[in-house]
Scaffold this active site. Structure first.
Site, mmCIF file in Angstrom:
data_model
loop_
_atom_site.group_PDB
_atom_site.id
_atom_site.type_symbol
_atom_site.label_atom_id
_atom_site.label_comp_id
_atom_site.label_asym_id
_atom_site.label_seq_id
_atom_site.Cartn_x
_atom_site.Cartn_y
_atom_site.Cartn_z
ATOM 1 N N VAL A 1 63.012 9.371 31.284
ATOM 2 C CA VAL A 1 62.760 8.158 30.516
ATOM 3 C C VAL A 1 62.966 6.897 31.369
ATOM 4 C CG1 VAL A 1 63.180 7.116 28.280
ATOM 5 C CG2 VAL A 1 63.753 9.478 28.620
ATOM 6 N N ILE A 2 64.087 6.838 32.087
ATOM 7 C CA ILE A 2 64.358 5.634 32.887
ATOM 8 C C ILE A 2 63.350 5.508 34.030
ATOM 9 C CG2 ILE A 2 66.023 4.515 34.444
ATOM 10 C CD1 ILE A 2 68.264 5.628 32.705
ATOM 11 N N LYS B 1 63.745 -3.286 27.841
ATOM 12 C CA LYS B 1 62.610 -3.672 26.993
ATOM 13 C C LYS B 1 62.182 -5.108 27.268
ATOM 14 C CE LYS B 1 63.036 -0.058 26.361
ATOM 15 N NZ LYS B 1 64.009 1.016 26.624
ATOM 16 N N HIS C 1 44.044 -0.972 6.168
ATOM 17 C CA HIS C 1 42.920 -0.952 7.108
ATOM 18 C C HIS C 1 42.601 -2.374 7.579
ATOM 19 C CE1 HIS C 1 39.195 0.161 9.033
ATOM 20 N NE2 HIS C 1 38.640 -0.888 8.468
HETATM 21 P P1 FAD Z 1 77.633 2.857 25.653
HETATM 22 O O1 FAD Z 1 76.517 2.014 25.208
HETATM 23 O O2 FAD Z 1 77.639 3.351 27.052
HETATM 24 O O3 FAD Z 1 78.932 1.984 25.404
HETATM 25 C C1 FAD Z 1 80.198 2.394 25.803
HETATM 26 C C2 FAD Z 1 81.066 1.154 25.944
HETATM 27 O O4 FAD Z 1 82.419 1.573 26.083
HETATM 28 C C3 FAD Z 1 80.751 0.308 27.173
HETATM 29 O O5 FAD Z 1 80.724 -1.052 26.828
HETATM 30 C C4 FAD Z 1 81.932 0.590 28.115
HETATM 31 O O6 FAD Z 1 82.245 -0.505 28.951
HETATM 32 C C5 FAD Z 1 83.037 0.802 27.113
HETATM 33 N N1 FAD Z 1 84.164 1.601 27.604
HETATM 34 C C6 FAD Z 1 84.138 2.771 28.274
HETATM 35 N N2 FAD Z 1 85.403 3.231 28.471
HETATM 36 C C7 FAD Z 1 86.216 2.315 27.921
HETATM 37 C C8 FAD Z 1 87.635 2.232 27.779
HETATM 38 N N3 FAD Z 1 88.449 3.190 28.224
HETATM 39 N N4 FAD Z 1 88.138 1.135 27.162
HETATM 40 C C9 FAD Z 1 87.329 0.150 26.684
HETATM 41 N N5 FAD Z 1 85.990 0.196 26.775
HETATM 42 C C10 FAD Z 1 85.458 1.267 27.373
HETATM 43 N N6 FAD Z 1 68.540 4.460 24.082
HETATM 44 C C11 FAD Z 1 67.675 4.223 23.066
HETATM 45 O O7 FAD Z 1 67.897 4.707 21.962
HETATM 46 N N7 FAD Z 1 66.566 3.440 23.256
HETATM 47 C C12 FAD Z 1 66.274 2.885 24.446
HETATM 48 O O8 FAD Z 1 65.269 2.188 24.574
HETATM 49 C C13 FAD Z 1 67.156 3.122 25.532
HETATM 50 N N8 FAD Z 1 66.903 2.580 26.733
HETATM 51 C C14 FAD Z 1 67.779 2.798 27.756
HETATM 52 C C15 FAD Z 1 67.475 2.273 28.999
HETATM 53 C C16 FAD Z 1 68.315 2.482 30.062
HETATM 54 C C17 FAD Z 1 67.979 1.885 31.404
HETATM 55 C C18 FAD Z 1 69.516 3.232 29.866
HETATM 56 C C19 FAD Z 1 70.478 3.442 30.991
HETATM 57 C C20 FAD Z 1 69.820 3.779 28.631
HETATM 58 C C21 FAD Z 1 68.947 3.578 27.564
HETATM 59 N N9 FAD Z 1 69.183 4.128 26.311
HETATM 60 C C22 FAD Z 1 68.304 3.919 25.293
HETATM 61 C C23 FAD Z 1 70.379 4.941 26.047
HETATM 62 C C24 FAD Z 1 71.460 4.086 25.337
HETATM 63 O O9 FAD Z 1 71.759 2.978 26.140
HETATM 64 C C25 FAD Z 1 72.705 4.910 25.081
HETATM 65 O O10 FAD Z 1 72.372 6.107 24.401
HETATM 66 C C26 FAD Z 1 73.697 4.137 24.231
HETATM 67 O O11 FAD Z 1 74.074 2.944 24.871
HETATM 68 C C27 FAD Z 1 74.943 4.972 23.955
HETATM 69 O O12 FAD Z 1 75.827 4.231 23.179
HETATM 70 P P2 FAD Z 1 77.394 4.490 23.237
HETATM 71 O O13 FAD Z 1 78.001 3.537 22.266
HETATM 72 O O14 FAD Z 1 77.677 5.919 23.084
HETATM 73 O O15 FAD Z 1 77.841 4.128 24.723
HETATM 74 P P1 NAI Z 2 66.290 11.996 31.909
HETATM 75 O O1 NAI Z 2 67.126 13.156 31.526
HETATM 76 O O2 NAI Z 2 65.404 11.386 30.908
HETATM 77 O O3 NAI Z 2 65.374 12.374 33.154
HETATM 78 C C1 NAI Z 2 65.913 12.823 34.357
HETATM 79 C C2 NAI Z 2 64.798 13.477 35.172
HETATM 80 O O4 NAI Z 2 65.279 13.687 36.474
HETATM 81 C C3 NAI Z 2 64.384 14.836 34.611
HETATM 82 O O5 NAI Z 2 62.982 14.903 34.528
HETATM 83 C C4 NAI Z 2 64.950 15.820 35.623
HETATM 84 O O6 NAI Z 2 64.191 16.991 35.743
HETATM 85 C C5 NAI Z 2 64.909 14.985 36.891
HETATM 86 N N1 NAI Z 2 65.861 15.410 37.917
HETATM 87 C C6 NAI Z 2 67.152 15.772 37.747
HETATM 88 N N2 NAI Z 2 67.717 16.050 38.937
HETATM 89 C C7 NAI Z 2 66.761 15.859 39.874
HETATM 90 C C8 NAI Z 2 66.732 15.987 41.295
HETATM 91 N N3 NAI Z 2 67.821 16.346 41.986
HETATM 92 N N4 NAI Z 2 65.580 15.720 41.937
HETATM 93 C C9 NAI Z 2 64.473 15.331 41.257
HETATM 94 N N5 NAI Z 2 64.445 15.205 39.908
HETATM 95 C C10 NAI Z 2 65.570 15.458 39.232
HETATM 96 O O7 NAI Z 2 67.341 10.940 32.510
HETATM 97 P P2 NAI Z 2 67.211 9.408 32.828
HETATM 98 O O8 NAI Z 2 65.797 8.987 32.975
HETATM 99 O O9 NAI Z 2 68.173 9.162 33.924
HETATM 100 O O10 NAI Z 2 67.755 8.740 31.514
HETATM 101 C C11 NAI Z 2 69.035 9.119 30.997
HETATM 102 C C12 NAI Z 2 69.037 9.070 29.525
HETATM 103 O O11 NAI Z 2 69.068 7.719 29.076
HETATM 104 C C13 NAI Z 2 67.795 9.644 28.856
HETATM 105 O O12 NAI Z 2 67.830 11.032 28.763
HETATM 106 C C14 NAI Z 2 67.872 9.019 27.520
HETATM 107 O O13 NAI Z 2 68.771 9.741 26.729
HETATM 108 C C15 NAI Z 2 68.436 7.644 27.819
HETATM 109 N N6 NAI Z 2 67.347 6.672 27.869
HETATM 110 C C16 NAI Z 2 66.601 6.469 26.747
HETATM 111 C C17 NAI Z 2 65.556 5.592 26.757
HETATM 112 C C18 NAI Z 2 64.725 5.453 25.542
HETATM 113 O O14 NAI Z 2 65.140 5.924 24.488
HETATM 114 N N7 NAI Z 2 63.571 4.798 25.607
HETATM 115 C C19 NAI Z 2 65.215 4.804 27.944
HETATM 116 C C20 NAI Z 2 66.030 5.126 29.084
HETATM 117 C C21 NAI Z 2 67.062 6.008 29.015
#
Ligand code: FAD
Ligand code: NAI
Length: 475
Positions: A193-194, A58, A454
């Site tokens: 999404v990513i 973000k 509004h």
């Molecule tokens: P995580 O955030 O993955 O945290 C797990 C933690 O556990 C990590 O710090 C890891 O190092 C630690 N860990 C793992 N194994 C061990 C162990 N054995 N001992 C100690 N520590 C350990 N979601 C949204 O809602 N809004 C968004 O805008 C959004 N944007 C995203 C953008 C990107 C690029 C990505 C990749 C994801 C995004 N997500 C978003 C998804 C979101 O990041 C995850 O759903 C969320 O972080 C999950 O939370 P969690 O606590 O389950 O796991």
């Molecule tokens: P995603 O599940 O959102 O999208 C993956 C896409 O890749 C799908 O459209 C799928 O059809 C496609 N795909 C899968 N295999 C493929 C292949 N072999 N060739 C071509 N296309 C293929 O997964 P993404 O974007 O990696 O994000 C992972 C998760 O992280 C999301 O599902 C979401 O839960 C979380 N996330 C949330 C955000 C938010 O809330 N704003 C932002 C970024 C991530």
């Protein structure tokens, strides 16, 4: 000597650190173990979300949106600029500072709530009469024992077979957030999404971005009227999205990456790019947890098996967030973390999966809650739909951001709101009203009768509710 706690949380992401805080608030002696390191090797709690997910993405979306506005929209407002440029190093530095503020904030919150933090990896050792023994290895090396264990170890990026991440040419979300200079040509595999968020960042800064998606449908989980509108807007911005492709091979060269694939018609194609982001979903992470030591059950995807209330089949072992079933979203992980802490305390919280909102932070933003039109049709449920375009909203016109619409779906007989779908400005903020409405089982009529400020974008939600009954006032 081991340290004994009522609750030990493994993982300090949004699921884990929030669970730990809530458990401590409820009076439990609580530990949180997290292994994430900052660039100096120090603790960086907050997990994927804070370090390589929600927060840094973000930050870059904000910076790149400012740049795009300066380049394309300021002139409409009579503001002229010359010699516009982007200092990528500074932009990345700002993003890193935002991440650090969040890491530090979480450490502060853990301390304030008297949660003992261990920086290292937590692994199951065995179960004894005192509870589960967890070995911490890393900066902290301790044996801790918890009566209750909450596993919140998150997820990691899924790689494409034959194309491992090197974070130089082939990038996961981690590398995608650290590209040091604007690549001329950026490839993205996966238009989820990513892919859309990170593709937008680098396109705004000048990259030629091609997104290759395996499925024939764009954003299949999104209401298709909304997805079509978004697709139109992204294409107009210059994002090249190819649907229905089949990736054959990814070859890393000296200064580029070549993707060989078949397009939707089956023709063999080649795409050469400077950097390639692979965003094809994420996999639950249990690496290093030593789940076998206590017989913690995983499913075929590697997710920890839990019931609807996040109980594993082991007594007093719980799991939340990305490492279990359900959407991989930070707020879903947090809700589960809080609920588990409260269940340990004997309370009866409830997480309503039907009202978990989704947001894609592109421009226009996409946000939704509840069911899509396609889902309702598939269920055979009778519904009424109302839409209202931002083009007819005064605030959107004043802002100069009129793409998109609000769409509301309500039960044909009871008028209960079943889903709200938005593509347009600040959809991420507008969706909150819809979530509240659905939690309170509001009808479309309820929203239509509520006074909205509004001029505000939220008037479009009211108008979409009026549209359900075919009586919009401004369209
Ligand atoms: P995580 O955030 O993955 O945290 C797990 C933690 O556990 C990590 O710090 C890891 O190092 C630690 N860990 C793992 N194994 C061990 C162990 N054995 N001992 C100690 N520590 C350990 N979601 C949204 O809602 N809004 C968004 O805008 C959004 N944007 C995203 C953008 C990107 C690029 C990505 C990749 C994801 C995004 N997500 C978003 C998804 C979101 O990041 C995850 O759903 C969320 O972080 C999950 O939370 P969690 O606590 O389950 O796991
Ligand atoms: P995603 O599940 O959102 O999208 C993956 C896409 O890749 C799908 O459209 C799928 O059809 C496609 N795909 C899968 N295999 C493929 C292949 N072999 N060739 C071509 N296309 C293929 O997964 P993404 O974007 O990696 O994000 C992972 C998760 O992280 C999301 O599902 C979401 O839960 C979380 N996330 C949330 C955000 C938010 O809330 N704003 C932002 C970024 C991530």
């Amino acid at each position: 000597m081991s340290k004994q706690f009522d609750v030990v949380v493994i993982g300090g992401g949004p699921g884990g650190y929030v669970a730990a805080i809530r458990a401590a608030q409820l009076g439990f002696s609580t530990a949180c173990i997290d292994e994430w390191k900052n660039d100096k090797g120090g603790p960086a709690p907050g997990g994927t979300c804070t370090n390589v997910g929600c927060i840094p993405s973000k930050a870059l979306l904000q910076s790149s949106e400012h740049y795009e506005h300066a380049e394309h929209s300021f002139a409409d407002h009579g503001i002229s600029l010359s010699n516009l440029s982007i200092d990528v190093a500074k932009m990345l530095g700002r993003k890193d500072a935002v991440v650090k503020q969040n890491n530090d904030g979480i450490l502060y919150l853990l301390k304030k709530n008297k949660v003992t933090f261990f920086h290292g990896r937590g692994s199951f050792v065995k179960v004894t009469d005192a509870g589960y023994e967890i070995q911490v290895t890393g900066a902290a090396n301790e044996l801790v024992v918890g009566k209750h264990i909450i596993v919140a170890t998150g997820s990691t990026a899924r790689s494409l077979p034959g194309a491992p991440f090197d974070e130089d040419r082939i990038l996961s979300n981690d590398g995608a957030l650290r590209i040091g200079e604007v690549p001329d040509r950026l490839g993205v595999i996966g238009s989820g999404v990513i892919g859309l968020e990170m593709g937008s960042v680098w396109r705004r800064l000048g990259s030629e971005v091609t997104v290759l998606e395996g499925l024939p449908t764009f954003l299949g989980a999104v209401d298709q009227q909304i997805a079509k509108e978004a697709h139109k807007a992204f294409t107009k911005q210059g994002l090249d999205i190819e649907l229905g492709v089949k990736i054959d091979k990814v070859t890393v060269g000296k200064s580029s990456v070549t993707i060989s694939y078949a397009n939707a018609k089956g023709s063999a194609m080649k795409l050469e790019v400077d950097k390639l982001i692979i965003s094809i979903g994420r996999v639950p992470n249990t690496v290093g947890l030593n789940a076998e030591a206590v017989g913690l059950q995983l499913d075929e995807r590697g997710a920890i098996v839990v019931d609807a209330e996040c109980r594993t089949h082991l007594p007093n072992v719980w799991a939340v967030g990305d490492v279990v079933r359900g959407p991989m979203l930070a707020h879903k992980a947090e809700e589960e973390g809080v609920a588990v802490a409260e269940r340990i305390a004997g309370q009866h919280p409830h997480v309503n999966f039907n009202t978990v909102p989704w947001v894609i932070y592109t421009s226009p933003e996409i946000a939704w809650v509840g069911q899509t039109e396609q889902q309702l049709k598939a269920e055979g449920r009778e519904f009424k739909a109302g839409t209202f375009p931002f083009m007819a909203n005064g605030r959107a016109r004043a802002m100069g951001d009129t793409t998109g619409m609000v769409k509301m779906l309500a039960d044909a007989k009871t008028d209960e709101i079943l889903g709200v779908h938005i593509v347009g400005p600040f959809a991420s903020e507008l969706i909150a009203e819809a979530v509240v409405a659905m939690e309170f089982k509001a009808s479309a009529e309820d929203i239509a009768r509520i006074c909205h400020a509004h001029p505000s974008l939220s008037e479009s939600t009211k108008e979409a509710a009026l549209a359900v009954d075919k009586r919009t006032l401004n369209f």
